[in-house]
Design a protein around this motif. Structure first.
Motif, PDB file in Angstrom:
ATOM      1  N   VAL A  99       0.864  -1.180   0.000  1.00  0.00           N
ATOM      2  CA  VAL A  99       0.000   0.000   0.000  1.00  0.00           C
ATOM      3  C   VAL A  99       0.900   1.229   0.000  1.00  0.00           C
ATOM      4  O   VAL A  99       1.835   1.321   0.800  1.00  0.00           O
ATOM      5  CB  VAL A  99      -0.926   0.012   1.232  1.00  0.00           C
ATOM      6  N   SER A 100       0.626   2.178  -0.906  1.00  0.00           N
ATOM      7  CA  SER A 100       1.500   3.339  -1.077  1.00  0.00           C
ATOM      8  C   SER A 100       0.705   4.633  -1.085  1.00  0.00           C
ATOM      9  O   SER A 100      -0.487   4.639  -1.418  1.00  0.00           O
ATOM     10  CB  SER A 100       2.293   3.227  -2.386  1.00  0.00           C
ATOM     11  N   VAL A 101       1.400   5.705  -0.735  1.00  0.00           N
ATOM     12  CA  VAL A 101       0.865   7.065  -0.811  1.00  0.00           C
ATOM     13  C   VAL A 101       1.967   7.962  -1.361  1.00  0.00           C
ATOM     14  O   VAL A 101       3.112   7.872  -0.916  1.00  0.00           O
ATOM     15  CB  VAL A 101       0.402   7.583   0.565  1.00  0.00           C
ATOM     16  N   GLU A 102       1.626   8.810  -2.335  1.00  0.00           N
ATOM     17  CA  GLU A 102       2.590   9.748  -2.907  1.00  0.00           C
ATOM     18  C   GLU A 102       2.215  11.170  -2.497  1.00  0.00           C
ATOM     19  O   GLU A 102       1.036  11.521  -2.440  1.00  0.00           O
ATOM     20  CB  GLU A 102       2.606   9.633  -4.435  1.00  0.00           C
ATOM     21  N   SER A 105       9.025  14.845  -4.725  1.00  0.00           N
ATOM     22  CA  SER A 105       7.933  13.867  -4.628  1.00  0.00           C
ATOM     23  C   SER A 105       8.421  12.631  -3.882  1.00  0.00           C
ATOM     24  O   SER A 105       9.452  12.050  -4.232  1.00  0.00           O
ATOM     25  CB  SER A 105       7.437  13.468  -6.020  1.00  0.00           C
ATOM     26  N   TYR A 106       7.668  12.243  -2.862  1.00  0.00           N
ATOM     27  CA  TYR A 106       7.995  11.078  -2.038  1.00  0.00           C
ATOM     28  C   TYR A 106       6.897  10.022  -2.209  1.00  0.00           C
ATOM     29  O   TYR A 106       5.745  10.339  -2.493  1.00  0.00           O
ATOM     30  CB  TYR A 106       8.102  11.447  -0.562  1.00  0.00           C
ATOM     31  N   ARG A 107       7.296   8.793  -1.974  1.00  0.00           N
ATOM     32  CA  ARG A 107       6.319   7.691  -1.931  1.00  0.00           C
ATOM     33  C   ARG A 107       6.617   6.849  -0.692  1.00  0.00           C
ATOM     34  O   ARG A 107       7.729   6.319  -0.544  1.00  0.00           O
ATOM     35  CB  ARG A 107       6.390   6.807  -3.169  1.00  0.00           C
ATOM     36  N   VAL A 108       5.636   6.721   0.193  1.00  0.00           N
ATOM     37  CA  VAL A 108       5.767   5.874   1.374  1.00  0.00           C
ATOM     38  C   VAL A 108       4.931   4.622   1.145  1.00  0.00           C
ATOM     39  O   VAL A 108       3.781   4.693   0.694  1.00  0.00           O
ATOM     40  CB  VAL A 108       5.313   6.625   2.650  1.00  0.00           C
ATOM     41  N   SER A 109       5.515   3.469   1.441  1.00  0.00           N
ATOM     42  CA  SER A 109       4.858   2.187   1.174  1.00  0.00           C
ATOM     43  C   SER A 109       5.041   1.267   2.370  1.00  0.00           C
ATOM     44  O   SER A 109       5.971   1.427   3.174  1.00  0.00           O
ATOM     45  CB  SER A 109       5.446   1.521  -0.077  1.00  0.00           C
ATOM     46  N   GLY A 110       4.157   0.308   2.458  1.00  0.00           N
ATOM     47  CA  GLY A 110       4.230  -0.707   3.504  1.00  0.00           C
ATOM     48  C   GLY A 110       3.469  -1.944   3.077  1.00  0.00           C
ATOM     49  O   GLY A 110       2.627  -1.905   2.170  1.00  0.00           O
ATOM     50  N   LEU A 111       3.762  -3.051   3.729  1.00  0.00           N
ATOM     51  CA  LEU A 111       3.147  -4.336   3.378  1.00  0.00           C
ATOM     52  C   LEU A 111       1.895  -4.554   4.214  1.00  0.00           C
ATOM     53  O   LEU A 111       1.952  -4.526   5.452  1.00  0.00           O
ATOM     54  CB  LEU A 111       4.142  -5.474   3.596  1.00  0.00           C
ATOM     55  N   LEU A 112       0.788  -4.775   3.535  1.00  0.00           N
ATOM     56  CA  LEU A 112      -0.479  -5.101   4.192  1.00  0.00           C
ATOM     57  C   LEU A 112      -0.693  -6.606   4.113  1.00  0.00           C
ATOM     58  O   LEU A 112      -0.811  -7.165   3.016  1.00  0.00           O
ATOM     59  CB  LEU A 112      -1.638  -4.358   3.513  1.00  0.00           C
ATOM     60  N   LEU A 113      -0.737  -7.269   5.258  1.00  0.00           N
ATOM     61  CA  LEU A 113      -0.868  -8.726   5.275  1.00  0.00           C
ATOM     62  C   LEU A 113      -2.319  -9.165   5.090  1.00  0.00           C
ATOM     63  O   LEU A 113      -2.568 -10.215   4.496  1.00  0.00           O
ATOM     64  CB  LEU A 113      -0.312  -9.289   6.589  1.00  0.00           C
ATOM     65  N   ILE A 135       7.833   6.982   7.647  1.00  0.00           N
ATOM     66  CA  ILE A 135       7.900   5.615   8.174  1.00  0.00           C
ATOM     67  C   ILE A 135       7.085   5.498   9.454  1.00  0.00           C
ATOM     68  O   ILE A 135       6.388   4.499   9.689  1.00  0.00           O
ATOM     69  CB  ILE A 135       9.367   5.205   8.405  1.00  0.00           C
ATOM     70  N   GLU A 136       7.137   6.537  10.272  1.00  0.00           N
ATOM     71  CA  GLU A 136       6.312   6.548  11.476  1.00  0.00           C
ATOM     72  C   GLU A 136       4.827   6.498  11.119  1.00  0.00           C
ATOM     73  O   GLU A 136       4.037   5.797  11.776  1.00  0.00           O
ATOM     74  CB  GLU A 136       6.627   7.810  12.281  1.00  0.00           C
ATOM     75  N   ALA A 137       4.432   7.210  10.057  1.00  0.00           N
ATOM     76  CA  ALA A 137       3.030   7.187   9.625  1.00  0.00           C
ATOM     77  C   ALA A 137       2.629   5.813   9.112  1.00  0.00           C
ATOM     78  O   ALA A 137       1.518   5.335   9.385  1.00  0.00           O
ATOM     79  CB  ALA A 137       2.811   8.247   8.537  1.00  0.00           C
ATOM     80  N   ALA A 138       3.513   5.159   8.364  1.00  0.00           N
ATOM     81  CA  ALA A 138       3.200   3.825   7.846  1.00  0.00           C
ATOM     82  C   ALA A 138       3.021   2.833   8.979  1.00  0.00           C
ATOM     83  O   ALA A 138       2.136   1.958   8.933  1.00  0.00           O
ATOM     84  CB  ALA A 138       4.300   3.374   6.892  1.00  0.00           C
ATOM     85  N   LYS A 139       3.846   2.942  10.019  1.00  0.00           N
ATOM     86  CA  LYS A 139       3.685   2.047  11.162  1.00  0.00           C
ATOM     87  C   LYS A 139       2.382   2.341  11.897  1.00  0.00           C
ATOM     88  O   LYS A 139       1.710   1.415  12.375  1.00  0.00           O
ATOM     89  CB  LYS A 139       4.876   2.198  12.104  1.00  0.00           C
ATOM     90  N   ALA A 198      -0.265   3.254  10.525  1.00  0.00           N
ATOM     91  CA  ALA A 198      -1.328   2.699   9.683  1.00  0.00           C
ATOM     92  C   ALA A 198      -1.335   1.177   9.677  1.00  0.00           C
ATOM     93  O   ALA A 198      -2.024   0.559   8.862  1.00  0.00           O
ATOM     94  CB  ALA A 198      -1.186   3.213   8.258  1.00  0.00           C
ATOM     95  N   GLN A 199      -0.537   0.558  10.589  1.00  0.00           N
ATOM     96  CA  GLN A 199      -0.506  -0.895  10.761  1.00  0.00           C
ATOM     97  C   GLN A 199       0.020  -1.615   9.516  1.00  0.00           C
ATOM     98  O   GLN A 199      -0.498  -2.653   9.119  1.00  0.00           O
ATOM     99  CB  GLN A 199      -1.898  -1.422  11.128  1.00  0.00           C
ATOM    100  N   LEU A 200       1.055  -1.049   8.900  1.00  0.00           N
ATOM    101  CA  LEU A 200       1.708  -1.675   7.755  1.00  0.00           C
ATOM    102  C   LEU A 200       3.064  -2.223   8.177  1.00  0.00           C
ATOM    103  O   LEU A 200       3.758  -1.617   9.005  1.00  0.00           O
ATOM    104  CB  LEU A 200       1.880  -0.664   6.612  1.00  0.00           C
TER     105      LEU A 200
END
Length: 369
Positions: A172-175, A216-224, A192-196, A198-200
């Motif tokens: 799951v990503s947000v730009e 431009s940034y893209r933050v991503s994390g793994l959704l199980l 990274i703090e925001a992604a954590k 968001a339970q990613l």
């Protein structure tokens, strides 16, 4: 003399028809046995699951007709004409039938064999994305994020690229764009703090472009838990807003001052409200929103279809195990296994009838609309 000659002719005619009668009996007996083992014995199967077996029976019936034609007590030329007539009739049926139906049928069989996706999976095809609700031999139906049901021809599913979200997890990503006055290491830490929040799992940040006025940034994390994909995207957006605003970082275009002059030093931030000033009504509304996730409304049919498919698969597997145990069972154990088999078949029948009723309700609703 005449009667003897007549009797001899009658016997010769009977002997000529004996092979034909034997072949007819064997063909009809074989077709009846195959019908029992393929269809009659498996009454718990749905109409969609029976379709392939019915097509197989049709092909076997055609083969049996050809075998019977080959044993007709006629001359070889006449026999060839009969076989040719059967071929012409089949060719006419195929020719007058829609080629689209045949191609979709073959594509449906290919999807069943390759299994690129299953009911309940998130897929994207031809600019549309959603969850698979049904997989027929002629078309595949998905439910989009706007709760619409879209049916795609199976030829499109085979000929077009189909992206499938893996059941083991989705990224799951947000730009977003931020100004050059913010160091990328600081931005990365907060994202990274925001992604954590968001339970990613395993979050990471990428710098995807350096624009004329912003980075431009893209933050991503793994959704199980991929079934909550829509909620996770919204949750990540909200977590990014809260984390950056709470750390005095504004998400705004560098040209914002030119369009809407502000007092020097002022920032456009949405502060997180304190928990102690939330009213009881707001707290109740928030908890209700959390329980009623968007997926429960958006993908209702897909979720129900996935649960039914899982239940059907587990019951079918249990039924196959019981049938294998029945071959060697004796006495009370055999009677107990038969009782379990009947209960499982009854449950499967109720499940199939419930699905048919749900489909009828959906069809009737759509017609009324």
């Amino acid at each position: 003399m005449d009667s003897q000659h007549l009797l001899d002719n009658l016997l010769n005619v009977i002997f000529l028809f004996i092979p034909l009668i034997i072949v007819i009996v064997l063909v009809l007996g074989s077709l009846a046995g195959l019908h029992y083992f393929l269809l009659a014995k498996h009454g718990h199967l749905s109409s969609e699951q029976k379709l392939l077996r019915q097509v197989s029976m049709l092909v076997l019936t055609i083969v049996g007709s050809v075998v019977i034609a080959m044993t007709l007590p006629v001359s070889e030329s006449t026999r060839n004409q009969v076989i040719a007539l059967i071929g012409v009739l089949l060719s006419g049926v195929i020719a007058f039938s829609s080629t689209t139906i045949v191609s979709n049928l073959m594509a449906g069989i290919v999807l069943r064999v390759n299994k690129p996706f299953k009911v309940g999976d998130f897929i994207k095809v031809d600019r549309y994305s959603g969850r698979v609700t049904e997989m027929g031999l002629l078309d595949t139906e998905i439910q989009t994020e706007s709760r619409e049901l879209i049916a795609f021809a199976n030829t499109l599913m085979v000929n077009s690229p189909v992206s499938v979200t893996r059941a083991s997890g989705a990224v799951v990503s947000v730009e977003l764009s931020l100004g050059y006055d913010l160091h990328h290491s600081l931005v990365e830490r907060f994202l990274i703090e925001a992604a954590k929040a968001a339970q990613l799992s395993d979050p990471f940040v990428q710098v995807i472009s350096l624009g004329d006025f912003s980075v431009s940034y893209r933050v991503s994390g793994l959704l199980l838990e991929v079934n909550s994909l829509v909620s996770a995207r919204s949750r990540l957006h909200k977590a990014v807003l809260d984390t950056l605003h709470n750390n005095d970082i504004e998400i705004v275009s560098p040209a914002f001052v030119n369009q809407r002059p502000q007092i020097e030093g002022s920032r456009i931030l949405a502060k997180t409200p304190r928990q102690n000033i939330l009213s009881t009504a707001m707290a109740d509304a928030y908890s209700s929103t959390v329980e009623n996730t968007p997926e429960n409304v958006i993908f209702d049919k897909a979720e129900q279809a996935q649960q039914q498919a899982r239940t059907k698969d587990s019951l079918t597997q249990a039924l196959a195990e019981i049938e294998s145990q029945l071959e060697n069972a004796q006495g009370e154990n055999k009677a107990e296994l038969k009782l379990k088999k009947e209960k499982i078949e009854e449950t499967l029948g109720e499940l199939i009838n419930q699905k048919l009723q749900d489909d009828d309700v959906v069809t009737t609703t759509n017609r009324n609309i």
